[in-house]
Design a protein around this motif. Structure first.
Motif, PDB file in Angstrom:
ATOM      1  N   GLU A  88       0.831  -1.212   0.000  1.00 37.14           N
ATOM      2  CA  GLU A  88       0.000   0.000   0.000  1.00 37.14           C
ATOM      3  C   GLU A  88       0.864   1.260   0.000  1.00 37.14           C
ATOM      4  O   GLU A  88       0.523   2.247  -0.667  1.00 37.14           O
ATOM      5  CB  GLU A  88      -0.978  -0.013   1.174  1.00 37.14           C
ATOM      6  N   CYS A  89       1.986   1.225   0.706  1.00 34.85           N
ATOM      7  CA  CYS A  89       2.923   2.360   0.658  1.00 34.85           C
ATOM      8  C   CYS A  89       3.396   2.582  -0.774  1.00 34.85           C
ATOM      9  O   CYS A  89       3.419   3.720  -1.268  1.00 34.85           O
ATOM     10  CB  CYS A  89       4.145   2.104   1.555  1.00 34.85           C
ATOM     11  N   LEU A  90       3.750   1.494  -1.453  1.00 36.95           N
ATOM     12  CA  LEU A  90       4.251   1.602  -2.828  1.00 36.95           C
ATOM     13  C   LEU A  90       3.142   1.993  -3.801  1.00 36.95           C
ATOM     14  O   LEU A  90       3.367   2.772  -4.728  1.00 36.95           O
ATOM     15  CB  LEU A  90       4.924   0.306  -3.264  1.00 36.95           C
ATOM     16  N   GLU A  91       1.940   1.478  -3.589  1.00 36.23           N
ATOM     17  CA  GLU A  91       0.818   1.841  -4.460  1.00 36.23           C
ATOM     18  C   GLU A  91       0.488   3.330  -4.322  1.00 36.23           C
ATOM     19  O   GLU A  91       0.164   3.995  -5.304  1.00 36.23           O
ATOM     20  CB  GLU A  91      -0.416   0.986  -4.146  1.00 36.23           C
ATOM     21  N   HIS A  92       0.582   3.856  -3.123  1.00 43.18           N
ATOM     22  CA  HIS A  92       0.383   5.292  -2.907  1.00 43.18           C
ATOM     23  C   HIS A  92       1.376   6.084  -3.769  1.00 43.18           C
ATOM     24  O   HIS A  92       0.999   7.041  -4.453  1.00 43.18           O
ATOM     25  CB  HIS A  92       0.563   5.603  -1.412  1.00 43.18           C
ATOM     26  N   LEU A  93       2.629   5.648  -3.758  1.00 42.28           N
ATOM     27  CA  LEU A  93       3.656   6.320  -4.562  1.00 42.28           C
ATOM     28  C   LEU A  93       3.401   6.124  -6.060  1.00 42.28           C
ATOM     29  O   LEU A  93       3.619   7.039  -6.854  1.00 42.28           O
ATOM     30  CB  LEU A  93       5.045   5.823  -4.168  1.00 42.28           C
ATOM     31  N   ASN A  94       2.916   4.954  -6.444  1.00 39.96           N
ATOM     32  CA  ASN A  94       2.572   4.714  -7.849  1.00 39.96           C
ATOM     33  C   ASN A  94       1.493   5.697  -8.314  1.00 39.96           C
ATOM     34  O   ASN A  94       1.564   6.236  -9.424  1.00 39.96           O
ATOM     35  CB  ASN A  94       2.080   3.277  -8.071  1.00 39.96           C
TER      36      ASN A  94
ATOM     37  N   TYR B 186       0.895   8.682  -7.226  1.00 43.90           N
ATOM     38  CA  TYR B 186       1.515   9.996  -7.416  1.00 43.90           C
ATOM     39  C   TYR B 186       2.338  10.019  -8.700  1.00 43.90           C
ATOM     40  O   TYR B 186       2.282  10.971  -9.473  1.00 43.90           O
ATOM     41  CB  TYR B 186       2.395  10.376  -6.211  1.00 43.90           C
ATOM     42  N   SER B 187       3.106   8.951  -8.930  1.00 44.43           N
ATOM     43  CA  SER B 187       3.950   8.893 -10.128  1.00 44.43           C
ATOM     44  C   SER B 187       3.121   8.882 -11.404  1.00 44.43           C
ATOM     45  O   SER B 187       3.523   9.476 -12.408  1.00 44.43           O
ATOM     46  CB  SER B 187       4.844   7.653 -10.096  1.00 44.43           C
ATOM     47  N   ARG B 188       1.974   8.221 -11.389  1.00 41.50           N
ATOM     48  CA  ARG B 188       1.111   8.181 -12.582  1.00 41.50           C
ATOM     49  C   ARG B 188       0.677   9.592 -12.973  1.00 41.50           C
ATOM     50  O   ARG B 188       0.444   9.864 -14.145  1.00 41.50           O
ATOM     51  CB  ARG B 188      -0.118   7.313 -12.333  1.00 41.50           C
ATOM     52  N   TYR B 189       0.551  10.462 -12.006  1.00 41.11           N
ATOM     53  CA  TYR B 189       0.172  11.844 -12.304  1.00 41.11           C
ATOM     54  C   TYR B 189       1.398  12.722 -12.590  1.00 41.11           C
ATOM     55  O   TYR B 189       1.461  13.405 -13.616  1.00 41.11           O
ATOM     56  CB  TYR B 189      -0.632  12.460 -11.149  1.00 41.11           C
ATOM     57  N   TYR B 190       2.363  12.700 -11.665  1.00 34.94           N
ATOM     58  CA  TYR B 190       3.460  13.667 -11.753  1.00 34.94           C
ATOM     59  C   TYR B 190       4.502  13.344 -12.819  1.00 34.94           C
ATOM     60  O   TYR B 190       5.051  14.259 -13.424  1.00 34.94           O
ATOM     61  CB  TYR B 190       4.134  13.861 -10.391  1.00 34.94           C
ATOM     62  N   ASN B 191       4.813  12.089 -13.067  1.00 31.49           N
ATOM     63  CA  ASN B 191       5.839  11.783 -14.079  1.00 31.49           C
ATOM     64  C   ASN B 191       5.460  12.325 -15.462  1.00 31.49           C
ATOM     65  O   ASN B 191       6.274  13.003 -16.092  1.00 31.49           O
ATOM     66  CB  ASN B 191       6.159  10.291 -14.121  1.00 31.49           C
TER      67      ASN B 191
ATOM     68  N   LYS C 255      -8.484  11.075  -0.848  1.00 27.99           N
ATOM     69  CA  LYS C 255      -9.105   9.764  -0.965  1.00 27.99           C
ATOM     70  C   LYS C 255      -8.597   8.931  -2.144  1.00 27.99           C
ATOM     71  O   LYS C 255      -8.272   7.760  -1.989  1.00 27.99           O
ATOM     72  CB  LYS C 255     -10.626   9.930  -1.045  1.00 27.99           C
ATOM     73  N   HIS C 256      -8.498   9.528  -3.334  1.00 31.12           N
ATOM     74  CA  HIS C 256      -8.103   8.742  -4.505  1.00 31.12           C
ATOM     75  C   HIS C 256      -6.607   8.387  -4.509  1.00 31.12           C
ATOM     76  O   HIS C 256      -6.162   7.587  -5.320  1.00 31.12           O
ATOM     77  CB  HIS C 256      -8.499   9.444  -5.812  1.00 31.12           C
ATOM     78  N   MET C 257      -5.845   8.942  -3.575  1.00 28.55           N
ATOM     79  CA  MET C 257      -4.432   8.585  -3.446  1.00 28.55           C
ATOM     80  C   MET C 257      -4.205   7.606  -2.281  1.00 28.55           C
ATOM     81  O   MET C 257      -3.078   7.200  -2.032  1.00 28.55           O
ATOM     82  CB  MET C 257      -3.578   9.837  -3.238  1.00 28.55           C
ATOM     83  N   ASN C 258      -5.293   7.283  -1.595  1.00 27.45           N
ATOM     84  CA  ASN C 258      -5.196   6.378  -0.451  1.00 27.45           C
ATOM     85  C   ASN C 258      -5.449   4.942  -0.909  1.00 27.45           C
ATOM     86  O   ASN C 258      -6.559   4.598  -1.301  1.00 27.45           O
ATOM     87  CB  ASN C 258      -6.212   6.781   0.623  1.00 27.45           C
ATOM     88  N   PRO C 259      -4.436   4.089  -0.847  1.00 29.42           N
ATOM     89  CA  PRO C 259      -4.564   2.713  -1.337  1.00 29.42           C
ATOM     90  C   PRO C 259      -5.077   1.724  -0.281  1.00 29.42           C
ATOM     91  O   PRO C 259      -5.092   0.520  -0.528  1.00 29.42           O
ATOM     92  CB  PRO C 259      -3.129   2.366  -1.712  1.00 29.42           C
TER      93      PRO C 259
ATOM     94  N   THR D  61      11.439  13.264  -2.303  1.00 29.67           N
ATOM     95  CA  THR D  61      11.323  13.338  -0.839  1.00 29.67           C
ATOM     96  C   THR D  61      10.100  12.558  -0.352  1.00 29.67           C
ATOM     97  O   THR D  61      10.162  11.839   0.650  1.00 29.67           O
ATOM     98  CB  THR D  61      11.249  14.812  -0.386  1.00 29.67           C
ATOM     99  N   HIS D  62       8.995  12.688  -1.057  1.00 28.39           N
ATOM    100  CA  HIS D  62       7.768  11.960  -0.720  1.00 28.39           C
ATOM    101  C   HIS D  62       8.006  10.453  -0.808  1.00 28.39           C
ATOM    102  O   HIS D  62       7.582   9.680   0.059  1.00 28.39           O
ATOM    103  CB  HIS D  62       6.651  12.412  -1.677  1.00 28.39           C
ATOM    104  N   GLN D  63       8.739  10.037  -1.850  1.00 29.33           N
ATOM    105  CA  GLN D  63       9.068   8.620  -1.985  1.00 29.33           C
ATOM    106  C   GLN D  63       9.928   8.155  -0.817  1.00 29.33           C
ATOM    107  O   GLN D  63       9.718   7.059  -0.277  1.00 29.33           O
ATOM    108  CB  GLN D  63       9.798   8.370  -3.315  1.00 29.33           C
ATOM    109  N   GLU D  64      10.888   8.971  -0.417  1.00 31.00           N
ATOM    110  CA  GLU D  64      11.772   8.603   0.695  1.00 31.00           C
ATOM    111  C   GLU D  64      10.962   8.403   1.974  1.00 31.00           C
ATOM    112  O   GLU D  64      11.183   7.462   2.721  1.00 31.00           O
ATOM    113  CB  GLU D  64      12.841   9.689   0.880  1.00 31.00           C
ATOM    114  N   ARG D  65      10.021   9.303   2.209  1.00 35.46           N
ATOM    115  CA  ARG D  65       9.170   9.210   3.398  1.00 35.46           C
ATOM    116  C   ARG D  65       8.429   7.865   3.440  1.00 35.46           C
ATOM    117  O   ARG D  65       8.416   7.175   4.455  1.00 35.46           O
ATOM    118  CB  ARG D  65       8.173  10.370   3.396  1.00 35.46           C
ATOM    119  N   HIS D  66       7.809   7.497   2.318  1.00 37.08           N
ATOM    120  CA  HIS D  66       7.006   6.277   2.313  1.00 37.08           C
ATOM    121  C   HIS D  66       7.853   5.009   2.186  1.00 37.08           C
ATOM    122  O   HIS D  66       7.410   3.944   2.631  1.00 37.08           O
ATOM    123  CB  HIS D  66       5.916   6.361   1.252  1.00 37.08           C
ATOM    124  N   LEU D  67       9.055   5.112   1.618  1.00 36.87           N
ATOM    125  CA  LEU D  67       9.947   3.944   1.633  1.00 36.87           C
ATOM    126  C   LEU D  67      10.411   3.654   3.058  1.00 36.87           C
ATOM    127  O   LEU D  67      10.503   2.496   3.467  1.00 36.87           O
ATOM    128  CB  LEU D  67      11.140   4.156   0.703  1.00 36.87           C
ATOM    129  N   GLN D  68      10.696   4.707   3.808  1.00 37.77           N
ATOM    130  CA  GLN D  68      11.052   4.505   5.219  1.00 37.77           C
ATOM    131  C   GLN D  68       9.880   3.887   5.975  1.00 37.77           C
ATOM    132  O   GLN D  68      10.066   3.010   6.817  1.00 37.77           O
ATOM    133  CB  GLN D  68      11.505   5.822   5.844  1.00 37.77           C
TER     134      GLN D  68
END
Length: 183
Positions: A43-49, A51-56, A100-104, A162-169
């Motif tokens: 779920e941590c990784l899906e949250h980042l996915n 974000y990446s689907r939008y921002y990349n 909500k839509h970013m919460n996996p 930075t957001h990725q680092e937070r959720h990887l930790q």
């Protein structure tokens, strides 16, 4: 002030962390949750996915459109960029409610989530390389949850890393707990 090279090194480190610490875990560890409202590793990784689907793609478009020979030497920050970065820094232990839509939470996830995240990391590394010729201070990236607000290219790149680092930790803390509980 952080540089694009430092962000690249961080993304490379994040990739290595996923490969060495997470990709070989079995499904029970990947889906372990200490409480129903907490997130699993996947779920941590899906949250980042999400974000990446939008921002990349937004970053790719902006970098391509705002490339120049006399790009700014470094990242400068708007009030929104500073606020966003402060919120997602791993050292900021305060929990934030995600939109909500970013919460996996309670998603049905598999190892495909890891594969997708590794692909996003590779895309991000390429974006960081191509950003070296971009105007990093061009305010053109719409904020995902409120598109009228825009962030600068450079601060958006730093925000994503930075957001990725937070959720990887966070994912590594979940792993540590899961290993203790299941062993």
């Amino acid at each position: 002030m952080i540089t694009l090279e430092q962000l690249e090194q961080m993304v490379s480190g994040q990739y290595q962390t996923i490969v060495s610490e997470i990709s070989s875990l079995d499904n029970s560890l990947l889906n372990y949750k200490s409480a129903p409202e907490s997130w699993s590793i996947l779920e941590c990784l899906e949250h980042l996915n999400r974000y990446s689907r939008y921002y990349n793609p937004a970053l790719a478009k902006a970098i391509t459109k705002h490339t120049s020979n006399n790009s700014a030497p470094g990242i400068s920050y708007s009030w929104l960029g500073k606020k966003s970065l402060e919120m997602v820094r791993p050292q900021n232990g305060k929990k934030h409610k995600t939109v909500k839509h970013m919460n996996p939470a309670n998603s049905q996830l598999s190892t495909a989530t890891i594969t997708e995240f590794l692909e996003h990391l590779q895309d991000l590394e390429n974006l960081l390389r191509s950003a070296k010729t971009a105007n990093l201070n061009k305010k053109v990236i719409p904020v995902e949850f409120f598109k009228l607000l825009k962030m600068r290219i450079g601060e958006t790149l730093e925000f994503i890393v930075t957001h990725q680092e937070r959720h990887l930790q966070q994912a590594l803390r979940v792993k540590q707990e899961a290993v203790l509980v299941t062993s």
